[in-house]
Design a protein around this motif. Structure first.
Motif, PDB file in Angstrom:
ATOM      1  N   GLY A   4       0.782  -1.219   0.000  1.00 35.72           N
ATOM      2  CA  GLY A   4       0.000   0.000   0.000  1.00 35.72           C
ATOM      3  C   GLY A   4       0.816   1.273   0.000  1.00 35.72           C
ATOM      4  O   GLY A   4       0.273   2.353  -0.121  1.00 35.72           O
ATOM      5  N   LYS A   5       2.090   1.165   0.128  1.00 30.54           N
ATOM      6  CA  LYS A   5       2.942   2.357   0.166  1.00 30.54           C
ATOM      7  C   LYS A   5       2.911   3.066  -1.183  1.00 30.54           C
ATOM      8  O   LYS A   5       3.052   2.454  -2.215  1.00 30.54           O
ATOM      9  CB  LYS A   5       4.376   1.925   0.485  1.00 30.54           C
ATOM     10  CG  LYS A   5       5.344   3.054   0.548  1.00 30.54           C
ATOM     11  CD  LYS A   5       5.779   3.313   1.959  1.00 30.54           C
ATOM     12  CE  LYS A   5       6.851   4.391   1.956  1.00 30.54           C
ATOM     13  NZ  LYS A   5       6.734   5.257   3.106  1.00 30.54           N
ATOM     14  N   ASN A   6       2.709   4.354  -1.153  1.00 33.44           N
ATOM     15  CA  ASN A   6       2.672   5.096  -2.405  1.00 33.44           C
ATOM     16  C   ASN A   6       4.084   5.537  -2.783  1.00 33.44           C
ATOM     17  O   ASN A   6       4.587   6.540  -2.323  1.00 33.44           O
ATOM     18  CB  ASN A   6       1.757   6.308  -2.280  1.00 33.44           C
ATOM     19  CG  ASN A   6       1.414   6.889  -3.641  1.00 33.44           C
ATOM     20  OD1 ASN A   6       2.050   6.535  -4.643  1.00 33.44           O
ATOM     21  ND2 ASN A   6       0.448   7.757  -3.699  1.00 33.44           N
ATOM     22  N   TYR A  32      -1.641  11.044  -5.525  1.00 37.49           N
ATOM     23  CA  TYR A  32      -2.412  11.370  -4.327  1.00 37.49           C
ATOM     24  C   TYR A  32      -1.808  10.585  -3.163  1.00 37.49           C
ATOM     25  O   TYR A  32      -2.246   9.480  -2.858  1.00 37.49           O
ATOM     26  CB  TYR A  32      -3.880  10.987  -4.517  1.00 37.49           C
ATOM     27  CG  TYR A  32      -4.506  11.626  -5.738  1.00 37.49           C
ATOM     28  CD1 TYR A  32      -5.175  12.833  -5.630  1.00 37.49           C
ATOM     29  CD2 TYR A  32      -4.412  11.014  -6.984  1.00 37.49           C
ATOM     30  CE1 TYR A  32      -5.740  13.433  -6.748  1.00 37.49           C
ATOM     31  CE2 TYR A  32      -4.976  11.605  -8.109  1.00 37.49           C
ATOM     32  CZ  TYR A  32      -5.630  12.811  -7.988  1.00 37.49           C
ATOM     33  OH  TYR A  32      -6.179  13.393  -9.090  1.00 37.49           O
ATOM     34  N   ASP A  34      -1.916  10.678  -0.014  1.00 34.70           N
ATOM     35  CA  ASP A  34      -2.700  10.364   1.174  1.00 34.70           C
ATOM     36  C   ASP A  34      -3.616   9.158   1.010  1.00 34.70           C
ATOM     37  O   ASP A  34      -3.916   8.479   1.975  1.00 34.70           O
ATOM     38  CB  ASP A  34      -3.541  11.572   1.596  1.00 34.70           C
ATOM     39  CG  ASP A  34      -2.662  12.732   2.050  1.00 34.70           C
ATOM     40  OD1 ASP A  34      -1.521  12.468   2.479  1.00 34.70           O
ATOM     41  OD2 ASP A  34      -3.107  13.888   1.954  1.00 34.70           O
ATOM     42  N   ASN A  35      -4.053   8.920  -0.224  1.00 38.60           N
ATOM     43  CA  ASN A  35      -4.940   7.762  -0.386  1.00 38.60           C
ATOM     44  C   ASN A  35      -4.412   6.729  -1.373  1.00 38.60           C
ATOM     45  O   ASN A  35      -5.159   5.931  -1.911  1.00 38.60           O
ATOM     46  CB  ASN A  35      -6.376   8.194  -0.727  1.00 38.60           C
ATOM     47  CG  ASN A  35      -6.421   9.093  -1.948  1.00 38.60           C
ATOM     48  OD1 ASN A  35      -5.391   9.297  -2.607  1.00 38.60           O
ATOM     49  ND2 ASN A  35      -7.566   9.607  -2.281  1.00 38.60           N
ATOM     50  N   TYR A  36      -3.100   6.773  -1.598  1.00 37.38           N
ATOM     51  CA  TYR A  36      -2.437   5.732  -2.392  1.00 37.38           C
ATOM     52  C   TYR A  36      -2.998   5.619  -3.797  1.00 37.38           C
ATOM     53  O   TYR A  36      -3.189   4.534  -4.327  1.00 37.38           O
ATOM     54  CB  TYR A  36      -2.525   4.364  -1.693  1.00 37.38           C
ATOM     55  CG  TYR A  36      -2.028   4.404  -0.278  1.00 37.38           C
ATOM     56  CD1 TYR A  36      -0.715   4.736   0.003  1.00 37.38           C
ATOM     57  CD2 TYR A  36      -2.881   4.124   0.784  1.00 37.38           C
ATOM     58  CE1 TYR A  36      -0.247   4.788   1.292  1.00 37.38           C
ATOM     59  CE2 TYR A  36      -2.438   4.171   2.093  1.00 37.38           C
ATOM     60  CZ  TYR A  36      -1.115   4.509   2.344  1.00 37.38           C
ATOM     61  OH  TYR A  36      -0.667   4.562   3.616  1.00 37.38           O
ATOM     62  N   LYS A  37      -3.256   6.773  -4.401  1.00 40.05           N
ATOM     63  CA  LYS A  37      -3.771   6.749  -5.756  1.00 40.05           C
ATOM     64  C   LYS A  37      -2.915   7.594  -6.683  1.00 40.05           C
ATOM     65  O   LYS A  37      -2.184   8.475  -6.242  1.00 40.05           O
ATOM     66  CB  LYS A  37      -5.225   7.226  -5.781  1.00 40.05           C
ATOM     67  CG  LYS A  37      -6.155   6.184  -5.194  1.00 40.05           C
ATOM     68  CD  LYS A  37      -7.595   6.573  -5.315  1.00 40.05           C
ATOM     69  CE  LYS A  37      -8.439   5.382  -4.852  1.00 40.05           C
ATOM     70  NZ  LYS A  37      -9.858   5.634  -5.033  1.00 40.05           N
ATOM     71  N   HIS A  69      -5.729   3.019  -7.884  1.00 41.98           N
ATOM     72  CA  HIS A  69      -4.981   2.674  -6.679  1.00 41.98           C
ATOM     73  C   HIS A  69      -3.582   2.206  -7.075  1.00 41.98           C
ATOM     74  O   HIS A  69      -3.422   1.495  -8.071  1.00 41.98           O
ATOM     75  CB  HIS A  69      -5.709   1.578  -5.907  1.00 41.98           C
ATOM     76  CG  HIS A  69      -5.234   1.460  -4.499  1.00 41.98           C
ATOM     77  ND1 HIS A  69      -4.227   0.598  -4.141  1.00 41.98           N
ATOM     78  CD2 HIS A  69      -5.594   2.119  -3.371  1.00 41.98           C
ATOM     79  CE1 HIS A  69      -4.000   0.739  -2.841  1.00 41.98           C
ATOM     80  NE2 HIS A  69      -4.814   1.648  -2.347  1.00 41.98           N
TER      81      HIS A  69
END
Ligand SMILES: [Zn+2]
Length: 111
Positions: A4-6, A32, A34-37, A69
């Motif tokens: 999940g790390k962006n 993004y 903050d929301n991994y997008k 995502h």
């Protein structure tokens, strides 16, 4: 890489590995954190209704990217010429870089 790390950045070359655009390759145009997008150029297009403005005097329906995502995206290594897993490395000067887990090459976005 933690789940999940962006890790994506602007101008990265990525491949879509899941979803309706699976297999598409494109450039990251927005992230993004903050929301991994992330948004990828010409990938995951959606129709948007717009009002007339300076750019589009007619208004109407335009195609634009919707965020994906990051777990659906993989960074492309130019040396391996394909999507790869990424490791992080800290250089002697303290800066962090991303390296290809397959060939060890540093992967940095070319602006
Ligand atoms: Zn590589």
């Amino acid at each position: 890489m933690q789940a999940g790390k962006n890790y994506l950045r602007l101008n990265d070359q990525v491949e879509v590995i899941a979803g309706k655009d699976k297999g598409r390759v494109g450039k990251v145009v927005q992230v993004y954190p903050d929301n991994y997008k992330a948004k990828v150029q010409n990938v995951n297009m959606v129709k948007r209704h717009t009002k007339p403005n300076m750019q589009n005097q007619q208004g109407g329906i335009i195609d634009m990217e919707a965020p994906l995502h990051v777990s659906n995206l993989m960074l492309i290594c130019s040396k391996c010429a394909g999507p790869v897993r990424v490791a992080r490395k800290i250089l002697e000067n303290g800066s962090k870089v991303r390296v290809c887990k397959r060939c060890g090459e540093t992967i940095e976005a070319k602006a």
